[in-house]
Design a protein around this motif. Structure first.
Motif: not given
Length: 583
Positions: A215-227, A323-334
């Motif tokens: 599951c997406v669990a923050g930080g721009g990547y997936y993790v499973n429930h054992t973690i 955010a899904l990883p592709e949106w987490y890393h989509a751009y850099n902000d101001t």
């Protein structure tokens, strides 16, 4: 002959008056374009601040509290194009019905300050009163198809859920109605979550199999429930009873809809039970907004030629906004930071709403569909402690960036908690031009606007209604800089506020203000200071200068107006909706 002549004269006079009204009411040629009843779509985002969209390009320097801040808006090209493109009206002073979630949803449906219906805070149990009229009921009675999709948060979908987790809620409203189901409040179709759901992989925590796949669990990547465990408590009850345990990526929140259960009891708030509802038993991967849009697409496509009203309540940008990883890393902000979970989720939502606009175009209904966009309250800017990367879930640039410099945030009656993004798009009425208005407006106003367009009266003529039709702004009867001339009040906990925009100014009074869900209580005010504080929002939008000492007569007049308003709210809760034990 005399009667005939009189009838001819009367008819001629009526026709002349009608032509004059049309000419005055539609200087933009709208009468030629709006040849049939429009569709209505209200899109309500969640926890999205005045600075959390690209199209609000007005920021306040110096900001509330003094000092400086860096404007740092997310990339929202689809919303920006909708809000500022042809056929749109952008509101520079649009307000939520309340500084938190459930009350604004009540205000949108009812056109009434939510405390009139005892919806006083974010909740899953307190039911919206079954006797309070809704805008969906109004449209449905006129032959409209009606749809609700998304975060409901106005009570249990069926009675039994009251007995789980927190135990029964003992209020007069629960005793009378038990539940508040969209199907009983005017929606012919609904797909509802009881409360907030994650932005991505929405119901991942409802199945051990789904969770183990990641599951997406923050930080721009997936993790499973054992973690990322949730103490083993997030499975069966969530799927059966519709309530997750924790606000994290492995919550169990899923969509519910009606069943074909026999009997009239499913249509009564006091009788509806678990057999009347069923949940979505498949995994919902990816972006939640796109899933919502898919449900909307199916609904419109069934019968696109029949007018419809749709209320789409998004969960973005409420935590867990991972955010899904592709949106987490989509751009850099101001500031040079990666978009991350906060800004990335907003851009992810924007992408989904671009798809929703495409649905309207696909079925050829965009021209005569009145689309509203706003959010339920100001931003929640703090880190999410349940995230795998809490810092990435906080608002880059801080609370002032999220509000474009306004004071405080979600759960505060200062401007940052209640002044929110807002626009209406309706090409058939507005034509090819884009317009902006300083008219104080609110999600409250959806009810009165729909009623005027459909030539309907509010069904309870003796009740107080706070909604004000915005149709005169749209069809040209009112100038875009005209005042509201009707106060709006807010309450949350001890806090009270009232805004009254008149021909001479826009005045606001605040009592017992609070920090809200952000990091800092900005000076010069202290948490829950009694006040009253008086502001001239026309010259002081950051609420930095209390005028009660300088303008004692104005302060007293606003105090009297606020006292009468709040007393009327309490009276409504007892004598009108009947949700309170006493006035």
């Amino acid at each position: 002959l005399l009667l005939s002549a009189m009838s001819t004269v009367s008819l001629t006079c009526w026709l002349v008056r009608a032509v004059v009204v049309v000419l005055l009411a539609a200087p933009w040629g709208a009468d030629a374009r709006v040849s049939k009843r429009p569709n209505f779509v209200f899109i309500l985002a969640d926890d999205t601040g005045y600075g959390d969209v690209g199209f609000n390009n007005v920021s306040y320097h110096p900001p509330a509290g003094g000092g400086t801040f860096t404007v740092n808006r997310p990339q929202t090209p689809h919303l920006d194009g909708w809000a500022t493109g042809p056929g749109s009206l952008l509101f520079t002073h649009f307000y939520s019905g309340n500084p938190v979630c459930s009350p604004t949803r009540s205000a949108l449906l009812s056109g009434r300050t939510p405390f009139r219906d005892c919806i006083t805070g974010a909740n899953e149990q307190q039911p919206f009163p079954a006797i309070t009229p809704t805008v969906a009921q109004q449209a449905k009675a006129q032959g409209y198809r009606t749809l609700f999709v998304g975060k409901w948060h106005l009570g249990c979908l069926y009675g039994e859920c009251l007995d789980w987790e927190l135990g029964p809620l003992k209020t007069p409203a629960v005793a009378k109605w038990k539940s508040a189901n969209p199907g009983n409040l005017g929606f012919t179709d609904y797909h509802a979550t009881i409360a907030v759901t994650p932005t991505s992989d929405t119901n991942c925590g409802c199945s051990a199999e789904w969770a183990s796949q990641g599951c997406v669990a923050g930080g721009g990547y997936y993790v499973n429930h054992t973690i990322h465990p949730t103490n083993g408590t997030f499975f069966d009850k969530g799927m059966h009873e519709g309530k997750g345990y924790f606000y994290n990526a492995l919550d169990c929140q899923t969509f519910w809809t009606s069943t074909d259960a026999p009997g009239e009891y499913c249509n009564e708030a006091t009788k509806i039970d678990r057999d009347c509802v069923t949940n979505y038993s498949k995994f919902i991967p990816g972006d939640l907004t796109l899933f919502d849009v898919g449900l909307f697409d199916t609904f419109v496509g069934k019968e696109a030629s029949t007018p419809f009203l749709a209320y789409i309540a998004l969960s973005t940008n409420h935590v867990p906004h991972y955010a899904l990883p592709e949106w987490y890393h989509a751009y850099n902000d101001t500031l040079g930071n990666v978009a991350g979970d906060y800004l990335g989720s907003l851009s992810q939502m924007d992408h989904g709403l671009g798809a929703l606009r495409t649905v309207l175009q696909k079925y050829g209904v965009e021209e005569n569909t009145m689309v509203w966009f706003s959010t339920d309250n100001g931003p929640h800017t703090l880190p999410d402690s349940n995230s795998l990367n809490p810092a990435a879930s906080a608002r880059s640039g801080g609370q002032l960036a999220a509000t474009n410099g306004l004071r405080q945030c979600k759960a505060s009656v200062f401007e940052g908690g209640i002044r929110v993004p807002g626009f209406i798009a309706w090409p058939a009425m507005l034509g090819g031009a884009h317009r902006e208005t300083s008219h104080v407006s609110s999600s409250l106003d959806f009810m009165a606007t729909v009623n005027e367009i459909l030539d309907l009266e509010y069904p309870e003529p003796s009740w107080t209604v706070d909604s004000k039709s915005l149709l005169p702004l749209l069809d040209g009867r009112l100038p875009l800089d005209s005042p509201r001339n009707k106060p709006i009040g807010w309450q949350y906990g001890q806090q009270e506020a009232l805004t009254n925009q008149t021909a001479d100014n826009t005045w606001k009074m605040v009592k017992f203000p609070a920090l809200g869900q952000c990091a800092t209580m900005l000076p010069p005010y202290e948490q829950h200071a009694p006040g009253p504080f008086l502001f001239d929002l026309a010259t002081d939008p950051t609420e930095s200068h209390d005028l009660c000492t300088a303008l004692p007569a104005r302060c007293a007049a606003m105090g009297t107006l606020m006292e009468a308003y709040m007393a009327g709210v309490n009276s409504s809760a007892f004598y009108e909706s009947g949700c309170a034990a006493s006035p």
